[in-house]
Scaffold this active site. Structure first.
Site, short mmCIF file in Angstrom:
data_model
loop_
_atom_site.label_atom_id
_atom_site.label_comp_id
_atom_site.label_asym_id
_atom_site.label_seq_id
_atom_site.Cartn_x
_atom_site.Cartn_y
_atom_site.Cartn_z
N LYS A 154 0.92 0.98 -2.27
CA LYS A 154 2.26 0.42 -2.18
C LYS A 154 2.50 -1.10 -2.33
CE LYS A 154 3.34 3.81 0.26
NZ LYS A 154 4.60 4.72 1.44
N ASP B 111 11.96 5.84 0.30
CA ASP B 111 11.60 6.08 2.22
C ASP B 111 12.77 6.37 2.52
OD1 ASP B 111 8.53 7.45 1.46
OD2 ASP B 111 7.88 5.64 2.53
P1 NAP Z 1 1.03 2.46 8.66
O1 NAP Z 1 1.86 1.62 7.49
O2 NAP Z 1 -1.16 2.52 8.40
O3 NAP Z 1 1.81 2.71 9.52
C1 NAP Z 1 1.48 3.11 10.97
C2 NAP Z 1 1.74 2.62 12.10
O4 NAP Z 1 1.27 3.83 13.63
C3 NAP Z 1 1.31 1.14 12.81
O5 NAP Z 1 2.16 0.86 13.41
C4 NAP Z 1 0.46 1.50 13.57
O6 NAP Z 1 0.37 0.29 14.95
C5 NAP Z 1 1.28 2.46 14.45
N1 NAP Z 1 -0.50 3.36 15.04
C6 NAP Z 1 -1.47 3.35 14.54
N2 NAP Z 1 -2.22 4.03 15.33
C7 NAP Z 1 -1.46 3.89 16.78
C8 NAP Z 1 -2.05 4.72 17.96
N3 NAP Z 1 -3.55 5.17 17.96
N4 NAP Z 1 -1.36 3.90 18.77
C9 NAP Z 1 -0.01 3.78 18.38
N5 NAP Z 1 0.33 3.17 17.29
C10 NAP Z 1 -1.01 3.65 15.98
O7 NAP Z 1 1.09 4.07 8.25
P2 NAP Z 1 3.28 4.34 6.85
O8 NAP Z 1 3.08 4.40 6.18
O9 NAP Z 1 3.55 3.30 8.01
O10 NAP Z 1 2.65 6.15 8.08
C11 NAP Z 1 2.33 5.92 9.30
C12 NAP Z 1 3.05 8.21 9.45
O11 NAP Z 1 4.25 8.65 8.28
C13 NAP Z 1 2.28 8.98 8.05
O12 NAP Z 1 1.54 9.71 9.05
C14 NAP Z 1 2.20 9.39 7.01
O13 NAP Z 1 2.01 9.81 6.65
C15 NAP Z 1 3.72 9.76 7.58
N6 NAP Z 1 5.23 9.26 6.15
C16 NAP Z 1 4.96 10.40 6.13
C17 NAP Z 1 6.32 10.21 5.08
C18 NAP Z 1 7.42 11.59 4.73
O14 NAP Z 1 7.81 11.24 3.37
N7 NAP Z 1 7.55 12.50 5.52
C19 NAP Z 1 6.14 8.96 4.28
C20 NAP Z 1 5.39 7.90 4.49
C21 NAP Z 1 4.80 8.11 5.20
P3 NAP Z 1 0.02 -0.88 14.78
O15 NAP Z 1 1.35 -1.69 14.44
O16 NAP Z 1 -0.37 -1.26 16.22
O17 NAP Z 1 -1.24 -1.09 13.80
#
Ligand code: NAP
Length: 276
Positions: free
Chosen positions: A72, A109
């Site tokens: 991305k 998004d």
């Molecule tokens: P990302 O950039 O990797 O961000 C992950 C986030 O989760 C970070 O804030 C991280 O915190 C936090 N996190 C991970 N493990 C954790 C834990 N054990 N305890 C507390 N916080 C934790 O991921 P992303 O791309 O934003 O995606 C996030 C989620 O959204 C995923 O499940 C993805 O599938 C979903 N999503 C859904 C859609 C949809 O259209 N429905 C679209 C996009 C994403 P830190 O900053 O502290 O590391």
């Protein structure tokens, strides 16, 4: 069966991995419902090769690409033009080819989240306080979109404080770094962390912080009901999963690529069929 000819417009999704992506199913359902000769296919692109994928898009004349992890940021830098959202977020999830071969980067998004909230909960974020759990790519897009759409407050609750600051900054004057205890004061609570995503069954916050006056959204869509969402529903709280956002962010991409209004119902049926 999809039939492909020399006139077929080709789109797709790039990622590493990409075989699990539901995007081609959503895109192809949309093209079929619109009755247009377009197709979407998954393209596995190794980490570190996002910029080459943008160049390949120009070379082979792809009409558009969806972009997932880990490309991305790289595609946002390699595109010829970027939307305001991409300029602010530094990340794109959609590439659009223009007639002159230039590639524009978009991030769908934020609009996908707002579109899903409107369809599912029949509400907007205007004048509301939104608690966003997480500060990753999705959380940043949602936080910025909520601020742009007139939220009264965007509370960022994240494990890593420095990332929470960055995310709150994207929501401008209404963005604040917050603590778990502040969640109870929000009108809308959004899980935008990866916590609860299959096979994980942990919860992003204690469900005791949630109450019936709130709307709860978990943007995780696999499983279709996380343990956290189930707890909210059991407590009588209006709660929604991430399937609708997935459909709506893809619908925005379809509109960018084709100039047509996306057939959201057909895309939603395709998602249901693939998840069941
Ligand atoms: P990302 O950039 O990797 O961000 C992950 C986030 O989760 C970070 O804030 C991280 O915190 C936090 N996190 C991970 N493990 C954790 C834990 N054990 N305890 C507390 N916080 C934790 O991921 P992303 O791309 O934003 O995606 C996030 C989620 O959204 C995923 O499940 C993805 O599938 C979903 N999503 C859904 C859609 C949809 O259209 N429905 C679209 C996009 C994403 P830190 O900053 O502290 O590391």
């Amino acid at each position: 069966m999809i039939s492909v000819s020399g006139a077929t417009r080709v789109t797709g999704v790039i990622g590493d991995p990409v075989t699990h992506s539901l995007s081609p199913a959503l895109h192809n359902a949309a093209f079929a419902a619109l009755g247009i000769d377009w197709v979407s296919v998954p393209f596995p692109v190794s980490a570190g090769r996002g910029a080459q994928a943008v160049e390949a898009m120009r070379t082979v004349g792809l009409a558009g690409l969806s972009v997932t992890t880990p490309h991305k940021d790289a595609v946002a830098q390699a595109a010829d033009e970027v939307s305001d959202a991409v300029a602010a977020l530094g990340a794109a999830n959609c590439l659009v080819a223009s007639a002159d071969g230039r590639v524009r980067a978009e991030n769908t998004d934020g609009d996908g989240f707002l579109g899903a909230l409107l369809e599912d909960a029949d509400t907007t974020v205007q004048e509301k306080t939104v608690a966003v759990l997480g500060a990753g790519g999705a959380a940043r897009a949602i936080s910025r979109a909520c601020a742009d759409a007139g939220a009264a407050g965007v509370l960022i609750v994240n494990r890593t404080a420095q990332r929470a600051e960055v995310c709150a900054g994207l929501a401008g004057s209404v963005g604040t770094v917050a603590r778990h205890a502040d969640i109870a004061g929000a009108d809308i609570v959004v899980n935008a962390t990866t916590v609860g995503m299959a096979p994980d069954s942990a919860m992003p916050c204690d469900p005791a912080l949630l109450h019936r006056g709130q709307i709860v959204v978990d943007i995780v869509y696999n499983p279709s009901e996380t343990v956290w969402l189930a707890a909210a529903r059991a407590a009588g709280i209006r709660s929604y999963n991430g399937g609708s956002m997935l459909v709506h962010q893809a619908a925005v991409a379809i509109a960018h690529w084709t100039g047509r209004t996306a057939p959201v119902d057909a895309m939603r049926s395709a998602l249901r069929a693939h998840l069941s």
